[in-house]
Design a protein around this motif. Structure first.
Motif, PDB file in Angstrom:
ATOM      1  N   LEU A 102      53.750  -9.761  58.677  1.00  0.00           N
ATOM      2  CA  LEU A 102      54.780 -10.451  57.896  1.00  0.00           C
ATOM      3  C   LEU A 102      55.218  -9.632  56.687  1.00  0.00           C
ATOM      4  O   LEU A 102      56.354  -9.756  56.217  1.00  0.00           O
ATOM      5  CB  LEU A 102      54.236 -11.812  57.451  1.00  0.00           C
ATOM      6  N   ARG A 103      54.330  -8.789  56.165  1.00  0.00           N
ATOM      7  CA  ARG A 103      54.641  -7.986  54.984  1.00  0.00           C
ATOM      8  C   ARG A 103      55.469  -6.737  55.314  1.00  0.00           C
ATOM      9  O   ARG A 103      55.795  -5.971  54.407  1.00  0.00           O
ATOM     10  CB  ARG A 103      53.349  -7.570  54.281  1.00  0.00           C
ATOM     11  N   SER A 130      60.276  -7.571  61.908  1.00  0.00           N
ATOM     12  CA  SER A 130      61.059  -8.787  62.154  1.00  0.00           C
ATOM     13  C   SER A 130      62.537  -8.459  62.325  1.00  0.00           C
ATOM     14  O   SER A 130      63.219  -9.060  63.169  1.00  0.00           O
ATOM     15  CB  SER A 130      60.872  -9.778  61.003  1.00  0.00           C
ATOM     16  N   VAL A 132      54.655 -16.832  64.267  1.00  0.00           N
ATOM     17  CA  VAL A 132      53.724 -16.105  63.406  1.00  0.00           C
ATOM     18  C   VAL A 132      52.352 -16.779  63.415  1.00  0.00           C
ATOM     19  O   VAL A 132      52.066 -17.638  62.582  1.00  0.00           O
ATOM     20  CB  VAL A 132      54.240 -16.026  61.954  1.00  0.00           C
ATOM     21  N   TRP A 178      52.752 -16.108  51.200  1.00  0.00           N
ATOM     22  CA  TRP A 178      52.983 -16.677  52.536  1.00  0.00           C
ATOM     23  C   TRP A 178      54.316 -17.407  52.600  1.00  0.00           C
ATOM     24  O   TRP A 178      55.164 -17.120  53.452  1.00  0.00           O
ATOM     25  CB  TRP A 178      51.819 -17.592  52.860  1.00  0.00           C
ATOM     26  N   LEU A 207      57.669 -15.799  54.563  1.00  0.00           N
ATOM     27  CA  LEU A 207      58.173 -16.513  55.734  1.00  0.00           C
ATOM     28  C   LEU A 207      59.626 -16.923  55.543  1.00  0.00           C
ATOM     29  O   LEU A 207      60.457 -16.757  56.453  1.00  0.00           O
ATOM     30  CB  LEU A 207      57.313 -17.757  56.002  1.00  0.00           C
ATOM     31  N   ARG A 263      61.911 -13.848  55.820  1.00  0.00           N
ATOM     32  CA  ARG A 263      62.156 -13.385  57.185  1.00  0.00           C
ATOM     33  C   ARG A 263      63.190 -14.277  57.879  1.00  0.00           C
ATOM     34  O   ARG A 263      64.017 -13.789  58.643  1.00  0.00           O
ATOM     35  CB  ARG A 263      60.854 -13.366  57.999  1.00  0.00           C
ATOM     36  N   VAL A 292      61.768 -19.626  62.183  1.00  0.00           N
ATOM     37  CA  VAL A 292      60.416 -19.101  62.080  1.00  0.00           C
ATOM     38  C   VAL A 292      59.435 -20.264  62.278  1.00  0.00           C
ATOM     39  O   VAL A 292      59.565 -21.299  61.616  1.00  0.00           O
ATOM     40  CB  VAL A 292      60.168 -18.422  60.718  1.00  0.00           C
ATOM     41  N   ALA A 312      55.494 -20.736  61.994  1.00  0.00           N
ATOM     42  CA  ALA A 312      54.306 -20.040  61.505  1.00  0.00           C
ATOM     43  C   ALA A 312      53.115 -20.990  61.505  1.00  0.00           C
ATOM     44  O   ALA A 312      53.198 -22.100  60.967  1.00  0.00           O
ATOM     45  CB  ALA A 312      54.545 -19.505  60.098  1.00  0.00           C
TER      46      ALA A 312
END
Length: 258
Positions: A147-148, A153, A166, A178, A182, A185, A193, A195
Motif C-alpha cells: 500500500l505504501r 496500484s 488489500v 492505513w 487507502l 489509492r 478499494v 481492505a
C-alpha cells in the motif's frame, strides 16, 4: 456487472493455528454469502499468521486449503481474496490466490517485504503484479506494505482495475497511515478499494482492525471497528464510471513528461 456486493472478513488470526483460522473463515464466508456478498476479502496470512518458527511447515497446508476454498467458493458463489504462506524452498511466498466460483483465476506474491519486522528474512518477494479477470470484473490485488508503494496500484488502475483488494496485518499505532493511504489509492485511481485488516493481539503485536470499503471518490462507505466482524457494501460500477467522466484524470495524464 453493474453492482457488486463486497465483504471484508475481519478477525483475530490465531498465530500458528491453521485449523482454528480455517474454521472461523468457513463460518464467516457462509455468513457473508447469506447477506448477498459476491466478493469476500480476508486478512493477510489469515491461515497461519506470521508464525516464523514453523512457517515452512504451515505453508505445506496451503494447497489443501486452496482446494477447500475452491469448493466453498463454488457452493457459495463467491470470489475470495486473502493471502497465505506458499512454499518456496527454504523460504515462503506471501501469496494471494484469487478464487472465483470454483476456479483459481490468479496468484499474486507480495512484492514489498516489510524488512522492519524481518519479513525479508523469512519470505521471498514476488516479481509480478496481478490483475485478475473474474466473473465480477477486473480485480487488482496488493498486500499490506504494498500500500505504501503507489506505483503498483497505479499500474493496476491503468491496466483496467475496477476494484483493488488489500489483505493486511497492519498493526498499531499506524491507524492514520492505513486510513490515509487507502483513501489516497482510491482517490488517485478513481476505483473501489476493499481492505481487510486483522484485529486483536497476534504474537507481540496489536492490530486495530478498521477494515474499509472505499468508493472511487475516496469516501468510506463501510468501516469496521477494532473487534471481529464482517462489513459489506454495494459497489456501483456506473457511479465509478460517471465519476471518472466528471473528473477525467486518466485522460489528462501526461506520462511522456514523467
Amino acid at each position: 456487472m453493474e453492482t457488486i456486493t463486497a465483504a471484508a472478513i475481519q478477525f483475530n488470526v490465531k498465530q500458528g493455528d491453521v485449523d482454528a483460522n480455517l474454521t472461523y473463515v468457513r463460518e464467516a464466508l457462509g455468513r457473508v454469502a447469506a447477506q448477498g456478498a459476491q466478493l469476500a476479502v480476508l486478512p493477510e496470512m489469515w491461515s497461519s499468521g506470521f508464525s516464523y518458527r514453523n512457517l515452512n511447515e504451515l505453508a505445506l497446508r496451503t494447497s489443501d486449503i486452496v482446494e477447500e476454498l475452491l469448493a466453498l467458493s463454488q457452493e457459495l458463489k463467491l470470489v475470495i481474496v486473502g493471502s497465505m504462506p506458499e512454499p518456496n524452498g527454504d523460504k515462503v511466498f506471501n501469496t494471494i490466490h484469487v478464487i472465483d466460483n470454483g476456479k483459481l483465476t490468479g496468484i499474486y506474491r507480495k512484492m514489498h517485504l516489510f524488512s522492519l519486522l524481518g519479513e525479508d528474512k523469512a519470505f521471498s518477494g514476488g516479481d509480478q503484479w496481478l490483475l485478475a479477470e473474474t466473473s465480477l470484473g477486473k480485480i487488482g490485488v496488493i498486500i499490506c506494505y504494498d500500500l505504501r508503494f503507489p506505483e503498483l496500484s497505479r499500474r493496476l488502475a491503468l491496466e483496467g482495475a475496477q476494484i483493488i483488494c488489500v489483505p493486511a496485518q497492519w498493526p498499531k499505532p499506524r491507524q492514520e497511515h492505513w486510513r490515509t493511504l487507502l483513501r489516497a489509492r482510491a482517490i488517485e485511481n478513481q476505483l473501489y478499494v476493499v481492505a481487510c485488516n486483522a484485529c486483536g493481539t497476534i504474537g507481540k503485536l496489536d492490530f486495530f482492525g478498521m477494515s474499509m470499503i472505499i468508493d472511487s471518490k475516496g469516501e468510506l462507505i463501510a468501516e469496521a471497528g477494532e473487534e471481529e466482524c464482517e462489513i459489506t457494501e454495494t459497489l456501483d460500477m456506473q457511479e465509478m464510471y460517471d465519476w471518472r467522466a466528471r473528473i477525467p484524470c486518466f485522460g489528462d495524464r501526461r506520462p511522456e513528461l514523467y
